[in-house]
Design an enzyme around this catalytic site. Sequence first.
Site, PDB file in Angstrom:
ATOM      1  N   LEU A  89      -2.461   6.300  -2.977  1.00 45.10           N
ATOM      2  CA  LEU A  89      -3.290   6.784  -4.072  1.00 45.10           C
ATOM      3  C   LEU A  89      -3.871   8.119  -3.630  1.00 45.10           C
ATOM      4  O   LEU A  89      -4.235   8.284  -2.462  1.00 45.10           O
ATOM      5  CB  LEU A  89      -4.435   5.814  -4.379  1.00 45.10           C
ATOM      6  N   ASP A  90      -3.976   9.069  -4.545  1.00 43.92           N
ATOM      7  CA  ASP A  90      -4.618  10.335  -4.220  1.00 43.92           C
ATOM      8  C   ASP A  90      -6.032  10.082  -3.722  1.00 43.92           C
ATOM      9  O   ASP A  90      -6.687   9.112  -4.125  1.00 43.92           O
ATOM     10  CB  ASP A  90      -4.704  11.234  -5.461  1.00 43.92           C
ATOM     11  N   LYS A  91      -6.507  10.974  -2.892  1.00 44.61           N
ATOM     12  CA  LYS A  91      -7.858  10.858  -2.353  1.00 44.61           C
ATOM     13  C   LYS A  91      -8.922  10.641  -3.443  1.00 44.61           C
ATOM     14  O   LYS A  91      -9.768   9.759  -3.308  1.00 44.61           O
ATOM     15  CB  LYS A  91      -8.190  12.100  -1.517  1.00 44.61           C
TER      16      LYS A  91
END
Length: 238
Positions: A53-55
């Site tokens: 997942l993106d930050k």
Amino acid sequence: MLEILYRDEYLVAINKPPGLLVHRSPIDRHETEFAVQILRDQIGEFVYPVHRLDKPTSGVLLFALDKESAKLMGEQFRARETKKSYVAVVRGYIEESGVIEHALSVKLDKIADKDSLDDKEAQDATTHYRRVATVEIPYAVGKYDKTRYSLVSLEPQTGRKHQLRRHMKHISHHILGDTKYGRGEHNKLIREAFNCHRMLLHAITLQIKHPHSNGTLIIKAPLDESFNSICKFFNWHL
């Protein structure tokens, strides 16, 4: 401490908070905390991330507890046999439902991908979306006296880098709080008017086949306090 959504002898899933990296990255050298490290210390076992997942994105994040399970789950994700559902808040009134088929160029990072070729062709990318709710609020942004937002359900059919964020930008329904692909004036509004300092994109459901029993497993992640507060402000109910 991370919120554990599911755990057995092969898999563990957490509700990743926004702003937390999955693992160490040369892109964010200053970061000292990572989901892999925190979860390992929390449960006392090595963990293997099987997707990302993106930050700034929150929600369901799955890990394997052994190499064989990690391999099997990795194959499942690459074969697109999983089903991922997200919720997001976007600018404007989005159409009731639709499909975005828009190829995305390969995003290379100057640090992490410094040895990669930069002439890769754009990759096919498909996202299904469905409008869940809308709101009009008495706040002026730009030339408009009032501002409209939509709560939308997103189901990516492919797994390209920043796909949902880029697809929402492509149809001019930018995700609120997205400092890379969003709109600064709307990000400023939710910070100042609603004390929201995160990107409003959340991985709410992950459906997989268990790597050993082969049974269907559906893992759901509740919204965090910040995302929930926005929904309450807008009188939205998921």
